[in-house]
Design an enzyme around this catalytic site. Structure first.
Site, PDB file in Angstrom:
ATOM      1  N   LYS A 146       1.742 -29.878  -9.859  1.00 49.28           N
ATOM      2  CA  LYS A 146       0.433 -29.927  -9.226  1.00 49.28           C
ATOM      3  C   LYS A 146      -0.595 -29.094  -9.995  1.00 49.28           C
ATOM      4  O   LYS A 146      -1.777 -29.468 -10.072  1.00 49.28           O
ATOM      5  CB  LYS A 146       0.527 -29.450  -7.773  1.00 49.28           C
ATOM      6  N   TYR A 157       7.538 -28.489  -8.382  1.00 45.02           N
ATOM      7  CA  TYR A 157       6.442 -29.186  -7.697  1.00 45.02           C
ATOM      8  C   TYR A 157       5.121 -28.471  -7.939  1.00 45.02           C
ATOM      9  O   TYR A 157       4.102 -29.094  -8.265  1.00 45.02           O
ATOM     10  CB  TYR A 157       6.765 -29.240  -6.201  1.00 45.02           C
ATOM     11  N   SER A 192      -1.970 -29.563  -4.418  1.00 38.02           N
ATOM     12  CA  SER A 192      -1.397 -28.703  -3.395  1.00 38.02           C
ATOM     13  C   SER A 192      -1.779 -27.255  -3.639  1.00 38.02           C
ATOM     14  O   SER A 192      -1.960 -26.826  -4.787  1.00 38.02           O
ATOM     15  CB  SER A 192       0.130 -28.833  -3.406  1.00 38.02           C
TER      16      SER A 192
END
Length: 269
Positions: free
Chosen positions: A180, A176, A163
């Site tokens: 990533k 998150y 991402s």
């Protein structure tokens, strides 16, 4: 390029014409494959000639898509239920897929979660571990077991879906984003470990209109997107070209790479 390595025009044309089914004879496993980007990748791979194992926590959704896709393409497509955060389940999953479809030579680590939380100090240990488990621990284990098997056979390709948050983190997605960013690092490490026969690459995805985006303030996202080169959020089907390239034969010299498919978001101020 020296004359000893140059292809003839006829050879180049023949290879290009043959690329209508660039994944023919291949078997792909796609996690998070029943919806969003994973669904589009599963469909594209089957259309490109691959047999496909579609994996998610919801086996019924995977089986439904598998049946529809098999009928539409004539490929062997199977649905499997698995939680990629469960370490011991992943070796079993690979056995299950290979028992039905044969050796897996393409792995797509697409499954991911980005839960909303009230504040950084409101992130519980349980939530943090869940985010790391799905977005980082699962892909690590999948690449470890699948990559070893690929390297012991004729090789293969592994693709991670990362991402833009890995390079543009915010307080609202920090666990998150950290997972990533670590996934980007794993890409380089696994490319080193299992090269030269196994290629490992990552798509750094920007905002796409998927199920995850339903939790966003889309008016705010669309306003922000006006400053990007693309001036908009992506549609899930727009990840397909990059996935087919990175997992296909024309990317034979591409490994350990991070390819942004983000409408220019990372290039914007």
């Amino acid at each position: 390029m020296s004359s000893s390595t140059a292809r003839t025009v006829a050879d180049a044309v023949a290879e290009t014409r043959a690329s209508g089914a660039p994944l023919a004879g291949r078997t792909a496993l796609v996690t998070g494959g029943s919806r969003g980007l994973g669904r589009e990748i599963s469909i594209a791979f089957a259309a490109a000639g691959a047999d496909v194992a579609i994996v998610s926590r919801k086996k019924d959704a995977c089986a439904e898509l598998a049946a529809e896709l098999a009928e539409a393409t004539g490929r062997r497509v199977t649905g499997h239920g698995a939680h990629v955060g469960e370490w011991d389940r992943l070796g079993e999953l690979l056995d299950e897929v290979e028992d039905g479809l044969g050796p897996v030579d393409i792995l797509v680590n697409n499954a991911g979660i980005a839960p909303v939380y009230p504040s950084l100090d409101g992130v519980t240990e349980e939530l943090f571990d869940k985010i790391i488990g799905v977005n980082l621990k699962g892909p690590f284990r999948m690449m470890a077991v699948a990559g070893k098997r690929m390297a012991e056979r004729d090789g293969g390709a592994m693709l991670n879906i990362s991402s833009m948050a890995s390079g543009r983190p915010t307080a609202g997605d920090l666990p998150y984003a950290a997972a990533k960013a670590a996934l980007n690092t794993l890409t380089a490490g696994f490319a080193q470990e299992y090269g030269p026969t196994v290629r490992v690459n990552t798509i750094v995805a920007g905002p796409f209109r998927t199920d995850i985006s339903k939790a966003w303030d889309m008016d705010a996202v669309d306003e922000m997107a006006r400053s990007w080169p693309s001036r908009r959020v992506g549609e899930p089907s727009e990840v397909v070209g990059a996935a087919l390239y990175l997992c296909g034969p024309t990317a034979s010299y591409t490994t350990g790479s991070l390819l942004a498919v983000d409408g220019g978001r990372l290039a914007a101020p």
